[in-house]
Design a protein around this motif. Structure first.
Motif, short mmCIF file in Angstrom:
data_model
loop_
_atom_site.label_atom_id
_atom_site.label_comp_id
_atom_site.label_asym_id
_atom_site.label_seq_id
_atom_site.Cartn_x
_atom_site.Cartn_y
_atom_site.Cartn_z
N UNK A 1 16.35 -1.00 5.23
CA UNK A 1 15.60 -0.74 6.47
C UNK A 1 16.54 -0.24 7.56
N UNK B 1 10.15 3.88 2.19
CA UNK B 1 10.11 4.43 3.55
C UNK B 1 9.05 3.78 4.45
N UNK B 2 8.24 2.89 3.90
CA UNK B 2 7.28 2.21 4.78
C UNK B 2 7.57 0.72 4.86
N UNK B 3 8.00 0.14 3.76
CA UNK B 3 8.23 -1.30 3.77
C UNK B 3 9.34 -1.68 2.80
N UNK B 4 10.58 -1.28 3.11
CA UNK B 4 11.68 -1.63 2.20
C UNK B 4 11.87 -3.15 2.15
N UNK C 1 17.58 3.47 6.67
CA UNK C 1 16.57 4.54 6.80
C UNK C 1 16.06 4.67 8.24
N UNK C 2 16.17 3.59 9.02
CA UNK C 2 15.72 3.70 10.41
C UNK C 2 16.87 4.13 11.33
N UNK C 3 18.04 4.37 10.74
CA UNK C 3 19.16 4.87 11.54
C UNK C 3 19.82 3.79 12.37
N UNK C 4 19.68 2.54 11.95
CA UNK C 4 20.28 1.45 12.73
C UNK C 4 21.41 0.79 11.95
N UNK C 5 22.09 1.62 11.18
CA UNK C 5 23.10 1.10 10.26
C UNK C 5 24.48 1.16 10.89
N UNK C 6 25.25 0.11 10.64
CA UNK C 6 26.65 0.14 11.05
C UNK C 6 26.86 -0.26 12.48
N UNK D 1 14.34 12.65 5.37
CA UNK D 1 13.00 13.24 5.32
C UNK D 1 12.81 14.03 4.03
#
Lengths: 216, 250
Positions: free
Chosen positions: B242, B233-236, B245-250, B206
């Motif tokens: 994506x 932050x809106x359309x990588x 930044x959306x916290x869906x990594x790994x 943020x």
């Protein structure tokens, strides 16, 4: 990962599904009422507006909560913004359906002709709404884009209804009022279908981040 | 005014471990560029290469080209480079035995400035730019350690500004601060970009979204994506960005 956000999105999906089901129930009831011109039933359906309005408020509250607490970005944010817009469309669709019940208040019977095209138009418009919500649920671009074609078919049906009623009204001036109110009902359904295509536009926005006008 | 930076095929090693794997990046002057990415992706190493601090560590190596307004940083004396490219670290690190005033002018004295009037004027200017002057003007001879965490970090920013750099590197400058102090630092960064080119490493997504004009996403030593912050932050464009930044990594 992001379980709270995922849970919130699931809540939104379920609320929109519930809204769709309520709008469908109301429109089907209103069409049945238009056929029977039952004013008691008309009042019942008019009072059902609150059910859809309450669901819309729940969608708004959940969206605000998710934005404030989860700070969604990118596709997550587009989904939440779109859920808010879709709920507004569904609320308007509910209003338009109830507009048909309000028409029943004003029509002095009996009907000047058997109702065939208006119920057919309602069926097509409802199918579009279901398809839009399915496209939202599955993020299916093809289903979303296909709504434009179906909207053309509804528009075509509306134009036909207007033409038919104009002929009848010119031949029987005594049913001028009734003809006008039935034209209104057709117009409400035409607008109902436009809102269904808006759902498709939001699905395209969620998937591609691009705005596309399916109402051309 | 801030200077532009061009980075070409930058590679960096710790021993045999290759940390940066060929970074190419253009950094525009007078903009805030945020560097984001998971721990160990090479963000801090990247900024430490820009002022040649990485190569001061044992068993490190750097290859590639970095230029400031078209001039290679390797043609500059490292001390002169660090005067042009200032750095603020994650943990505020005022010199503990020095007063607030002495902390601010420490770099100027090291560079040979002795005139007391000039030092005083420079200290006031730097503290004003760091939005700290009003809070400390009546206690400049107090220890730098007497300040709160957020004030100490602004003191370190004032110290970096005193030597009049054109580029400011910030490695998680607000990660140890409370939300109010963080807001102060963020507002400061926004105002400082009028004069400086700012590169900020942050784990706070943020924060990057709030203050950066452009954002670069690093992953495993590679630059995955660099673009306008609003777009990232809106359309990588890259799915890995994506997911991160959306916290869906790994």
């Amino acid at each position: 990962m992001r379980q709270s956000l995922n849970d919130g999105q699931l809540i939104l999906n379920n609320l929109l599904k519930d809204m769709g089901q309520e709008v469908e129930r109301i429109l089907q009831g209103c069409i049945k009422t238009l056929k029977s011109l039952d004013r008691t039933q008309a009042e019942y359906w008019i009072a059902q507006d609150q059910v859809v309005n309450n669901l819309e408020r729940q969608v708004d509250d959940e969206c605000v909560r998710l934005i404030a607490t989860q700070q969604p970005v990118a596709k997550d944010l587009r989904k939440i913004i779109s859920a808010m817009k879709i709920s507004t469309d569904l609320e308007r669709m509910g209003d338009l359906a109830i507009g048909i019940a309000k028409v029943v208040r004003r029509i002095e019977g009996p009907l000047c002709k058997p109702l065939i095209d208006i119920p057919l138009m309602a069926e097509k418009a409802l199918a579009m709404m279901r398809q839009g919500l399915e496209a939202y649920r599955t993020e299916d671009m093809e289903l979303a884009q296909n709504l434009a074609l179906q909207d053309d078919a509804v528009d075509h049906l509306y134009n036909q209804i207007v033409r038919d009623l104009l002929v009848i009204m010119s031949q029987k001036p005594e049913i001028l009022d009734q003809g006008m109110y039935l034209t209104f009902a057709g117009r409400y359904l035409e607008r109902f279908a436009d809102h269904a295509t808006n759902i498709g536009e939001n699905v395209i926005y969620i998937t591609t981040a691009e705005r596309k006008d399916l109402n051309k | 005014m801030g200077q532009s930076l061009s980075i070409h095929n930058l590679e960096a090693w710790y021993g045999s471990n290759k940390i940066l794997k060929g970074i190419n990046m253009e950094i525009r002057p007078n903009q805030v560029t945020a560097i984001i990415g998971p721990s160990g992706c090479g963000k801090s190493t990247f900024v430490r290469c820009i002022n040649r601090m990485h190569e001061t560590l044992p068993r490190t190596r750097v290859r590639g080209e970095i230029s400031l307004d078209g001039r290679s940083i390797y043609d500059l004396n490292p001390v002169a480079l660090r005067k042009t490219v200032g750095m603020v670290f994650q943990k505020a690190n005022p010199f503990p035995s020095m007063s607030i005033y002495d902390n601010v002018v420490a770099g100027l004295r090291l560079n040979g400035m002795k005139n007391k009037q000039e030092l005083k004027a420079s200290a006031e200017k730097s503290l004003r730019m760091a939005a700290l002057w009003d809070e400390v003007k009546d206690r400049l001879n107090y220890s730098g350690m007497s300040l709160s965490g957020g004030q100490q970090q602004r003191l370190c920013i004032a110290r970096a500004l005193a030597v009049e750099p054109s580029v400011l590197l910030m490695d998680e400058p607000a990660s140890a601060l409370d939300p109010i102090a963080t807001t102060h630092i963020e507002e400061l960064i926004r105002s400082l970009k009028e004069i400086y080119t700012i590169i900020i490493v942050t784990h706070n997504m943020q924060q990057a979204a709030r203050i950066a004009d452009s954002t670069a996403f690093f992953l495993s030593g590679e630059l995955v994506e660099h673009g306008p912050t609003s777009e990232i932050f809106t359309n990588p464009h890259d799915k890995r960005t994506e997911d991160y930044i959306t916290g869906r990594f790994g």
